[in-house]
Design a protein around this motif. Structure first.
Motif, short mmCIF file in Angstrom:
data_model
loop_
_atom_site.label_atom_id
_atom_site.label_comp_id
_atom_site.label_asym_id
_atom_site.label_seq_id
_atom_site.Cartn_x
_atom_site.Cartn_y
_atom_site.Cartn_z
N GLY A 97 0.77 -1.38 -0.12
CA GLY A 97 0.01 -0.07 -0.19
C GLY A 97 1.00 1.24 -0.12
O GLY A 97 0.19 2.53 0.34
N ARG A 98 2.09 1.18 -0.42
CA ARG A 98 2.96 2.31 -0.30
C ARG A 98 2.93 2.77 -1.93
O ARG A 98 3.24 2.12 -2.76
N ILE A 99 3.08 4.06 -1.84
CA ILE A 99 3.30 4.59 -3.31
C ILE A 99 4.66 4.79 -3.76
O ILE A 99 5.59 4.93 -3.23
N PRO B 275 -7.66 -0.02 3.50
CA PRO B 275 -6.98 -1.19 3.43
C PRO B 275 -7.44 -2.47 3.14
O PRO B 275 -6.91 -3.20 2.48
N ASP B 276 -8.58 -2.58 3.60
CA ASP B 276 -9.39 -3.95 3.42
C ASP B 276 -9.94 -4.01 1.96
O ASP B 276 -9.72 -4.97 1.37
N GLY C 260 -6.91 -5.02 0.06
CA GLY C 260 -6.49 -6.41 0.42
C GLY C 260 -7.49 -7.21 -0.57
O GLY C 260 -7.10 -8.32 -1.16
N GLU C 261 -8.66 -6.95 -0.72
CA GLU C 261 -9.62 -7.65 -1.60
C GLU C 261 -9.02 -7.71 -3.17
O GLU C 261 -9.18 -8.68 -3.71
N PHE C 262 -8.45 -6.61 -3.46
CA PHE C 262 -8.25 -6.46 -4.90
C PHE C 262 -6.96 -7.36 -5.05
O PHE C 262 -6.90 -7.97 -6.19
N LEU C 263 -5.92 -7.24 -4.19
CA LEU C 263 -4.78 -8.14 -4.10
C LEU C 263 -5.11 -9.55 -4.28
O LEU C 263 -4.23 -10.56 -4.65
#
Length: 375
Positions: A31-33, A69-70, A73-76
């Motif tokens: 989740g870091r740019i 973040p949830d 996580g679902e996308f990943l």
């Protein structure tokens, strides 16, 4: 190793990313740019050194940040190229805390270091503003339609009630003069009262008749330049055309003679036809969404106006009833628009027709006589 080609490919990629009109943000699986382009800096008000390495939630409105973040996580868990938040309105947060509406496309990229997510961010503030303006203008158009119908009813009432009310006043005044002059003739008074009662009942019949549009009044008319009126209508429906992604074109014959008409009523006719054309092209590809308004002078001293669309056309089963009141092919329609169009056009001794045309779509035409003074 000769890495020239790789460096060249990387440079091309960087140039493409920088030239993109959308904000491009590359986010790692934590989740870091990892990367942003110059458009992202413009959209969010950050320098790229302030964004690279930071959590992507820095760009998410605070009210959504805790749940982001949830969603990530679902996308990943099942990474596929898709639009983010399909069916929902999305907002992004600038450095100053202000928010703006966005559309975001997500694309997963597999790398030796893990999965990266390429997010393309598009600011849709201008589109949302145009949609709001279109809604406002649609309300104004609806108000114009209501005003026109109300005006027709008011003109009808005034025209039809004028005669019986004048007769009532005249007979009542005559009765008063008989009494004041001492010439009371019961037979004449009975006749006057009978006439007053009859005229009163006739006035009531007029009101009930106007309610059902059985009787029509004679609206105030003036000399109207049809081409000028069409351009005014094109301006009025402009935001609605933007909302429907439609182009409006005009093919107007120059030097048309004026017509005797009520301009509000003719605006109502054109607005009904143009809005119907927009609705007819909901399923038409964007590149073909076009409405063409044309005028031409006929050889019989009439002027023909046409409104052509590139939609699905007129269903065969609807052709005979198209202009009937309360008949509609729309799920949410009331079936009044085309009925009002025919009523107005025929009140000017004109005609209105509709047909499917080659190349797809339908064409509605109405013809009205030119002003006798201009012939």
């Amino acid at each position: 190793m000769d890495i020239t080609e790789r460096r060249q490919a990387e440079e091309k990629f960087r140039l493409v990313v920088e030239a993109s009109p959308s904000g491009i943000i590359l986010v790692n699986d934590r989740g870091r740019i990892a990367l942003v382009n110059s458009q992202t800096e413009k959209l969010f008000g950050y320098g790229r050194e302030e964004l690279v390495g930071k959590p992507v939630e820095i760009l998410v409105p605070e009210r959504f940040a805790s749940r982001h973040p949830d969603h990530r996580g679902e996308f990943l868990g099942a990474p596929t190229a898709r639009a983010m938040g399909a069916g929902r309105e999305l907002f992004a947060r600038r450095k100053d805390g202000s928010e703006f509406p966005v559309e975001i496309g997500l694309n997963p990229i597999q790398t030796p270091d893990g999965i990266l997510v390429l997010a393309a961010v598009l600011d849709i503030s201008a589109r949302k503003l145009a949609e709001a303006e279109a809604v406002k203008h649609r309300e104004e158009l609806g108000h114009l339609s209501r005003v026109a119908v109300t005006g027709e009813l008011a003109a009808s009432i005034a025209h039809e009630l004028n005669q019986p009310l004048s007769a009532i006043i005249s007979n009542a005044s005559a009765g008063q003069r008989f009494i004041e002059g001492g010439q009371v003739d019961l037979s004449e008074l009975r006749d006057l009262l009978a006439d007053i009662v009859a005229d009163g009942r006739r006035a009531g019949d007029v009101i009930r008749g106007v309610q059902s549009m059985v009787k029509k009044g004679a609206p105030m008319r003036q000399r109207v330049n049809l081409n000028h009126l069409i351009m005014d209508v094109v301006h009025m429906v402009g935001p609605d055309a933007t909302l429907h992604s439609c182009e409006v074109e005009t093919l107007l014959e120059p030097n048309l003679p004026p017509i005797e008409a009520n301009p509000i009523q003719l605006q109502q006719v054109l607005i009904n036809l143009v809005i119907n054309a927009f609705d007819a092209m909901r399923n038409t590809p964007l590149s073909r969404r076009r409405v063409v308004i044309a005028t031409e002078r006929n050889g019989d001293d009439t002027i023909c106006t046409s409104v052509r669309d590139y939609g699905a056309g007129i269903p065969e089963e609807a052709r005979d009833r198209l202009f009937d009141h309360f008949f509609t092919t729309k799920t949410q329609g009331l079936g009044m628009g085309l009925g009002i169009v025919r009523s107005i056009v025929e009140s000017y001794s004109g005609t209105v027709t509709a047909e499917n045309v080659a190349g797809g779509g339908a064409c509605f035409r109405f013809t009205v006589p030119a002003s006798a003074a201009a012939l």
